[in-house]
Design an enzyme around this catalytic site. Structure first.
Site, PDB file in Angstrom:
ATOM      1  N   ASP A  48       0.776  -1.121  -0.002  1.00  0.00           N
ATOM      2  CA  ASP A  48      -0.009   0.053   0.098  1.00  0.00           C
ATOM      3  C   ASP A  48       0.836   1.299  -0.071  1.00  0.00           C
ATOM      4  OD1 ASP A  48      -2.229   1.846  -0.066  1.00  0.00           O
ATOM      5  OD2 ASP A  48      -2.670   1.166   1.957  1.00  0.00           O
ATOM      6  N   GLY A  77      -1.742   7.666   5.051  1.00  0.00           N
ATOM      7  CA  GLY A  77      -0.889   6.754   4.290  1.00  0.00           C
ATOM      8  C   GLY A  77       0.516   7.017   4.331  1.00  0.00           C
TER       9      GLY A  77
END
Length: 427
Positions: free
Chosen positions: A308, A327
């Site tokens: 990711d 993130g």
């Protein structure tokens, strides 16, 4: 779409490598592995001396964000694939949360053409399930599949309507592609920026309940069973989700799941302040969730590790978790973190990590790669597992430096990476 720029009609001999614990040489001819054995000699080959380092199949990551087009200040295809090569990855699947979103033939072709022009590794492209990642009407799945979409996802957004997901699954099943799900029920988020629980309460930050993930996953697994589609769970994070996937597999549902390195190695008990580098979606969960993720990976409920990789600018990861972007970057640190914490610690062997980070992702999505065998593409990564290395921000090739792992001492730094027998990283 695959990159096809590298040269063919070449011979490469990788000597003195360590393959699954055995001293082996690898001969590559025209981009494929021609021989694996002891003390291979070939006077016509270019020789690369692996110097006793670990030689593995090139790693495969089914979940990366390269940000181009639309967000090139965060990452580009060129910088993202260079970072991938530095991390030992030879194949990646790029997410569609771009601008414009690849939700139609023109936008999708633009992205794949850019991938082909700028990638130094093999880059497959996801297409969006629905318009703008949020529309309730599914895209032209069949047309996008013929243009090379590796699978379909609205990553970054959960599909909120069951009928939209059902129609997407039916269409994906017809063309033999997977649905990859970012599972998140928006009605249960309540503005959360980290995992709901005592740590969030202590820090005075709004929490994200794990029910947002597990409730939507339960819905999707029922739909997947009804349609027979290959349903892949992105960045699984809760113990309830692991158990749901385990039960679904026992009932014959065609489901696979990935977990990120940060969810395996970090949990919310390690957040001791309002730290934007610890903000990700899904958030770092409780220690019990992290232990369930590790157990699920060890018993095969979770099939693979995916990074990711989510680069952001320094400004976007500065200040409070209330405003910072979700993130972290991860493709350059994934292998060394997993090797250090899982292999160097004695928890698993290197063959198991090879399955998690190369073989299983390639097999799950039906692509070539992920193994070192005669006749397979010569996608190869070489790692130094003997010398300790400290992760620093200034070593990253990615534009994103946003990771809580800076300063971590690790083993398994990439020495060289080869794609179809051509060196794309290393001396």
């Amino acid at each position: 779409m695959l990159v096809t720029y590298w040269r063919t009609n070449m011979r490469l001999l990788i000597k003195n490598g360590l393959v699954e614990g055995q001293a082996r040489d690898i001969l590559v001819v025209d981009g494929k592995i021609a021989e694996i054995g002891k003390k291979i000699e070939d006077s016509g080959a270019n020789v690369y001396d692996a110097k006793g380092h670990l030689v593995m199949p090139g790693l495969v990551d089914v979940h990366v964000h390269f940000r181009e087009p639309g967000f090139e200040y965060k990452e580009t295809i060129a910088s993202g694939t260079a970072a991938s090569a530095r991390g030992g990855f030879t194949t990646v699947f790029a997410m569609p949360n771009l601008n414009p979103v690849p939700d139609n033939a023109e936008a999708f072709k633009f992205v794949t053409d850019k991938n082909a022009a700028d990638s130094i590794i093999k880059t497959y492209q996801y297409a969006a399930i629905s318009g703008g990642l949020t529309d309730e009407h599914i895209n032209e799945i069949e047309k996008l599949a013929t243009l090379g979409a590796v699978a379909f996802t609205n990553d970054g957004k959960g599909v909120q309507t069951a009928d939209t997901m059902l129609q997407a699954m039916q269409a994906a099943k017809r063309v033999g592609k997977a649905i990859v799900a970012h599972i998140e029920d928006d009605s249960l988020l309540h503005g959360g920026v980290m995992n709901a629980g005592p740590v969030a309460d202590k820090l005075g930050l709004p929490g994200m309940t794990g029910l947002s993930e597990s409730s939507q996953l339960a819905r999707d697994l029922v739909l997947a069973q009804a349609t027979g589609v290959h349903y892949h769970v992105a960045h699984i994070s809760t113990k309830e989700s692991v158990e749901l996937v385990r039960i679904a597999k026992e009932h014959g549902v065609h489901v696979t799941a990935e977990v990120s390195p940060h969810h395996l190695l970090l949990d919310d008990s390690m957040i001791d302040g309002d730290n934007p580098m610890m903000k990700m979606n899904p958030p770092l969960r409780a220690p019990a969730d992290r232990q369930a993720l590790i157990a699920g990976l060890l018993d095969g409920t979770i099939d693979m590790i995916a990074t990711d990789h989510a680069p952001h600018s320094a400004e976007e990861k500065t200040g409070s978790m209330l405003e910072a972007a979700f993130g972290i970057t991860g493709i350059e640190t994934a292998f060394e973190l997993i090797y250090t914490h899982f292999v160097k610690s004695g928890l698993v062997d290197i063959q198991t990590v090879t399955q998690w980070m190369a073989t299983n992702p390639a097999k799950a999505f039906g692509i070539k790669g992920g193994e070192l065998k005669v006749g397979t593409p010569a996608d190869i990564a070489i790692f130094d597992t003997e010398n300790e290395h400290t992760i620093t921000a200034d070593e990253f090739v990615s534009k994103g430096k946003n990771t809580p792992f800076i300063g971590e001492k690790v083993y398994g730094t990439t020495v060289a990476t080869f794609v179809d027998g051509q060196q794309v990283y290393g001396e």
